[in-house]
Design an enzyme around this catalytic site. Structure first.
Site, PDB file in Angstrom:
ATOM      1  N   TYR A  33       0.859  -1.659  -0.341  1.00 53.88           N
ATOM      2  CA  TYR A  33      -0.117   0.388   0.195  1.00 53.88           C
ATOM      3  C   TYR A  33       0.769   1.036   0.542  1.00 53.88           C
ATOM      4  O   TYR A  33       2.227   1.046   0.304  1.00 53.88           O
ATOM      5  CB  TYR A  33      -0.661   0.004   1.373  1.00 53.88           C
ATOM      6  CG  TYR A  33      -0.248   0.346   2.269  1.00 53.88           C
ATOM      7  CD1 TYR A  33      -0.233   1.814   3.034  1.00 53.88           C
ATOM      8  CD2 TYR A  33       0.340  -0.745   3.381  1.00 53.88           C
ATOM      9  CE1 TYR A  33       0.041   1.400   4.430  1.00 53.88           C
ATOM     10  CE2 TYR A  33       0.870  -0.364   4.287  1.00 53.88           C
ATOM     11  CZ  TYR A  33       0.735   0.113   4.782  1.00 53.88           C
ATOM     12  OH  TYR A  33       1.319   1.306   6.509  1.00 53.88           O
ATOM     13  N   ARG A  52       8.184   4.281  -4.749  1.00 46.23           N
ATOM     14  CA  ARG A  52       8.651   3.076  -3.851  1.00 46.23           C
ATOM     15  C   ARG A  52       7.295   1.880  -3.805  1.00 46.23           C
ATOM     16  O   ARG A  52       7.756   0.214  -3.244  1.00 46.23           O
ATOM     17  CB  ARG A  52       8.259   3.829  -2.043  1.00 46.23           C
ATOM     18  CG  ARG A  52       8.012   2.877  -1.180  1.00 46.23           C
ATOM     19  CD  ARG A  52       8.535   4.032  -0.095  1.00 46.23           C
ATOM     20  NE  ARG A  52       7.229   4.383   0.392  1.00 46.23           N
ATOM     21  CZ  ARG A  52       6.597   5.022   1.205  1.00 46.23           C
ATOM     22  NH1 ARG A  52       7.200   5.167   2.086  1.00 46.23           N
ATOM     23  NH2 ARG A  52       5.000   5.465   2.194  1.00 46.23           N
ATOM     24  N   ARG A 100      -7.362 -20.431  -2.207  1.00 48.16           N
ATOM     25  CA  ARG A 100      -6.744 -20.160  -0.670  1.00 48.16           C
ATOM     26  C   ARG A 100      -5.931 -21.215  -0.897  1.00 48.16           C
ATOM     27  O   ARG A 100      -5.650 -22.127  -1.077  1.00 48.16           O
ATOM     28  CB  ARG A 100      -7.582 -20.255   0.789  1.00 48.16           C
ATOM     29  CG  ARG A 100      -6.464 -19.745   1.782  1.00 48.16           C
ATOM     30  CD  ARG A 100      -7.329 -19.623   3.062  1.00 48.16           C
ATOM     31  NE  ARG A 100      -6.330 -18.909   3.750  1.00 48.16           N
ATOM     32  CZ  ARG A 100      -4.945 -19.487   4.511  1.00 48.16           C
ATOM     33  NH1 ARG A 100      -4.984 -21.045   3.967  1.00 48.16           N
ATOM     34  NH2 ARG A 100      -5.080 -19.237   5.421  1.00 48.16           N
ATOM     35  N   HIS A 102      -1.021 -21.600  -0.322  1.00 52.56           N
ATOM     36  CA  HIS A 102       0.565 -20.521   0.531  1.00 52.56           C
ATOM     37  C   HIS A 102       0.881 -20.298  -1.093  1.00 52.56           C
ATOM     38  O   HIS A 102       2.088 -18.952  -1.739  1.00 52.56           O
ATOM     39  CB  HIS A 102       0.937 -20.889   0.864  1.00 52.56           C
ATOM     40  CG  HIS A 102       0.452 -20.869   2.586  1.00 52.56           C
ATOM     41  ND1 HIS A 102      -0.597 -22.167   2.936  1.00 52.56           N
ATOM     42  CD2 HIS A 102       0.693 -20.498   3.909  1.00 52.56           C
ATOM     43  CE1 HIS A 102      -1.050 -21.831   4.127  1.00 52.56           C
ATOM     44  NE2 HIS A 102       0.067 -20.296   4.593  1.00 52.56           N
ATOM     45  N   LYS A 149       6.406  -1.823   1.936  1.00 51.82           N
ATOM     46  CA  LYS A 149       5.682  -1.527   2.541  1.00 51.82           C
ATOM     47  C   LYS A 149       4.276  -2.500   2.477  1.00 51.82           C
ATOM     48  O   LYS A 149       3.464  -2.117   1.278  1.00 51.82           O
ATOM     49  CB  LYS A 149       5.227   0.471   1.694  1.00 51.82           C
ATOM     50  CG  LYS A 149       4.319   0.988   3.053  1.00 51.82           C
ATOM     51  CD  LYS A 149       3.905   2.511   2.521  1.00 51.82           C
ATOM     52  CE  LYS A 149       3.139   3.496   2.984  1.00 51.82           C
ATOM     53  NZ  LYS A 149       3.379   3.265   4.868  1.00 51.82           N
ATOM     54  N   GLU A 182      11.453   2.383  14.170  1.00 49.51           N
ATOM     55  CA  GLU A 182      10.918   3.528  13.897  1.00 49.51           C
ATOM     56  C   GLU A 182       9.442   3.602  15.182  1.00 49.51           C
ATOM     57  O   GLU A 182       9.586   2.716  15.466  1.00 49.51           O
ATOM     58  CB  GLU A 182      10.586   3.219  12.610  1.00 49.51           C
ATOM     59  CG  GLU A 182       9.773   1.914  11.580  1.00 49.51           C
ATOM     60  CD  GLU A 182       9.441   1.739  10.409  1.00 49.51           C
ATOM     61  OE1 GLU A 182       9.588   2.740  10.107  1.00 49.51           O
ATOM     62  OE2 GLU A 182       9.944   0.589  10.342  1.00 49.51           O
ATOM     63  N   LEU A 207      10.968   1.699   7.195  1.00 53.07           N
ATOM     64  CA  LEU A 207      10.339   1.761   6.004  1.00 53.07           C
ATOM     65  C   LEU A 207      11.436   2.619   5.489  1.00 53.07           C
ATOM     66  O   LEU A 207      11.648   4.036   6.817  1.00 53.07           O
ATOM     67  CB  LEU A 207       9.433   2.020   6.515  1.00 53.07           C
ATOM     68  CG  LEU A 207       8.278   2.898   5.193  1.00 53.07           C
ATOM     69  CD1 LEU A 207       8.563   1.697   3.558  1.00 53.07           C
ATOM     70  CD2 LEU A 207       6.584   2.529   5.093  1.00 53.07           C
TER      71      LEU A 207
END
Length: 286
Positions: A33, A52, A100, A102, A149, A182, A207
């Site tokens: 995101y 990014r 679903r 992995h 992120k 952070e 980040l």
């Protein structure tokens, strides 16, 4: 006027927006995101955020869902439809919808894209910056690749909630060596007694915040020296000033850490100058 969200090619009423139950972002946190500030109806540092985003997608081997110029159109249209003057726009891209499992879907499925925009009270944020905020410290318990992120933010959620319950605004993660990494949703900074800005190097441990990146340019204009070096909680408590940075906070003064005052217990002149100058240095779309 109802809020509007963009979901996989459609602009829909926010209250009715949704993704498939087997979207991999929902099932696995398999997505990334970005959050971009909107100021006076214009996006701040869109280019850097998109760069990014591309890196995060590449690291997770998720393909870009559309050309960047088209994604930019979607972001700005979502801002426009929500009549956001001051606020932020949120973009999420996941690996897509598949049974679903992995393993990555075979054959590859289209990435899912969600965009929302929300107003914020700019005056309220400025008032908060005048007073400063408190932070608490919590043990670092996140995975090693926080430089990506991703939407996998459960440790951050728990840390932020702990901060709220302690009457603070943010939580600072502290690693096994006693160094601050952070915040739950921000980068962490201090101003040493000799006036040097210090923040942890943006390697795998944190980040590389877009606001953090711009802050280097702001500091240069103010002729302030920056050290990319980790600092301990004790060093933060002994600092002249401390602050947070993010797209939603800009430079937010920290006046207490774990209940103990920083400096004089009120925002200092360095963070005030950084905050005042920030938008004259950031890239704001015309």
């Amino acid at each position: 006027m109802s809020r509007v969200a963009y979901v996989n090619g459609l602009y829909v009423v926010h209250a009715d927006a949704g993704v498939h139950v087997e979207d991999r972002g929902y099932q696995f946190g398999d997505g990334v995101y970005e959050v971009c500030e909107v100021r006076a109806g214009r996006m701040v540092d869109e280019r850097r955020h998109m760069e990014r985003l591309v890196r995060s997608l590449r690291e997770l081997r998720i393909r870009l869902p559309m050309p960047l110029h088209a994604l930019g159109v979607v972001l700005r249209e979502t801002v426009r439809r929500n009549r956001v003057r001051d606020g932020f726009v949120y973009l999420q891209v996941t690996r897509g919808v598949a049974r679903r499992d992995h393993y990555f879907p075979v054959p590859e499925v289209p990435p899912s894209v969600v965009v929302t925009a929300r107003r914020v009270d700019a005056a309220k944020n400025e008032a908060l910056a005048i007073e400063g905020v408190a932070v608490i410290t919590v043990p670092e318990n996140r995975w090693d690749r926080v430089d990506i992120k991703t939407v996998g933010l459960l440790p951050n959620v728990l840390a932020k909630q702990a901060a709220r319950e302690a009457g603070a605004r943010e939580a600072w993660f502290v690693d096994a060596d006693g160094h601050v990494t952070e915040g739950g949703s921000t980068n962490a900074w201090i101003v040493t007694q000799d006036g040097v800005l210090r923040t942890r190097p943006a390697e795998h441990g944190i980040l590389r915040g877009i606001t953090r990146t711009v802050m280097f340019e702001v500091a240069e204009q103010l002729q302030l020296r920056i050290e990319e070096r980790a600092f301990t909680v004790a060093e933060a408590l002994a600092a002249r000033e401390a602050f947070l940075s993010s797209a939603t906070t800009i430079a937010m003064p920290v006046v207490r850490i774990d209940g103990q005052p920083i400096g004089g217990g009120s925002p200092g002149p360095v963070v005030r100058k950084l905050r005042e100058l920030f938008h004259s240095v950031a890239e704001i779309a015309r």
